[in-house]
Write an enzyme that holds these catalytic residues in place. Sequence first.
Site, short mmCIF file in Angstrom:
data_model
loop_
_atom_site.label_atom_id
_atom_site.label_comp_id
_atom_site.label_asym_id
_atom_site.label_seq_id
_atom_site.Cartn_x
_atom_site.Cartn_y
_atom_site.Cartn_z
N LEU A 67 6.89 -84.70 -48.89
CA LEU A 67 7.74 -83.53 -49.04
C LEU A 67 6.89 -82.34 -48.61
O LEU A 67 5.74 -82.22 -49.05
CB LEU A 67 8.21 -83.34 -50.49
CG LEU A 67 9.31 -84.27 -51.00
CD1 LEU A 67 9.53 -84.05 -52.49
CD2 LEU A 67 10.61 -84.06 -50.23
N ASP A 68 7.42 -81.48 -47.74
CA ASP A 68 6.60 -80.36 -47.28
C ASP A 68 6.36 -79.37 -48.42
O ASP A 68 6.95 -79.46 -49.50
CB ASP A 68 7.19 -79.69 -46.04
CG ASP A 68 8.55 -79.05 -46.28
OD1 ASP A 68 8.76 -78.50 -47.38
OD2 ASP A 68 9.40 -79.09 -45.38
N MET A 69 5.49 -78.41 -48.17
CA MET A 69 5.03 -77.51 -49.22
C MET A 69 6.17 -76.76 -49.89
O MET A 69 6.15 -76.52 -51.10
CB MET A 69 4.01 -76.52 -48.64
CG MET A 69 3.32 -75.65 -49.67
SD MET A 69 2.00 -74.69 -48.93
CE MET A 69 1.39 -73.80 -50.36
N ALA A 70 7.19 -76.39 -49.12
CA ALA A 70 8.29 -75.59 -49.66
C ALA A 70 9.37 -76.44 -50.32
O ALA A 70 10.29 -75.90 -50.92
CB ALA A 70 8.91 -74.75 -48.55
N SER A 71 9.25 -77.76 -50.23
CA SER A 71 10.28 -78.65 -50.77
C SER A 71 9.90 -79.16 -52.16
O SER A 71 8.73 -79.16 -52.54
CB SER A 71 10.53 -79.82 -49.83
OG SER A 71 10.98 -79.36 -48.56
#
Length: 229
Positions: A96-100
């Site tokens: 999951l990317d940093m913003a997710s």
Amino acid sequence: VLSKMGLASRTEAARLIGAGLVQVNGKVIRDPEHAVVMGADNVHVRGMEAKTSAFRVIMLNKPRGMVTTCSDEKLRPTVYDCLPKDMPWLAPVGRLDMASEGLLLFCNDPAWAARITDPRTGPSKTYHVQVDCIPDQTVLQALLAGIGSEVGFLNAAKASLLRQGGKNAWLEITLEEGRNRHIRRLLQAFDIAVLRLVRTAIGGLALGGLPKGQCRELTAEELSLIDNA
């Protein structure tokens, strides 16, 4: 071999070997490419016999603002900050990317993880996505039809409106085949900005009420919800 046994990631195993902490048949080996026959050669790590770890899968409710990696060169918080310090090595199953936010799995079996993340055979993944507008049915149908992009064809297997406010809305989007920043790229193609993105399910396994930043072991029944998806 150490990675396949669920004792370390490939990177961590290479570090242990380079530091002289691994012996094969009584001899210190510093070459990570040294050939080893599982079940025949005697491997020790830090003086202890290397044995295959019991199969484990845990789920984490990933908070926003954390990177999915063991260590970060920019010293940003990582998902491992949420795991118990004494927990044996487990690797993230996908990313999951940093913003997710939301459901992230960890496992000590690379073969199982590869099967779950395989875009052709892996289970579907469901997300709740807050967007900066209120998409109508025409837009939702267009998400299903998909678009071409620099990373390949992008579409949603399912897309529906969960709820709406005055200026924004929450969508539920299911992906059968996920690419890098799949949902963000897909919505951007329709000039829709993502305000929040939360993964809520993998196959039949739902995030449920697991608190943000907390993790727990999966039961055999929960594993079947992924394996049989």
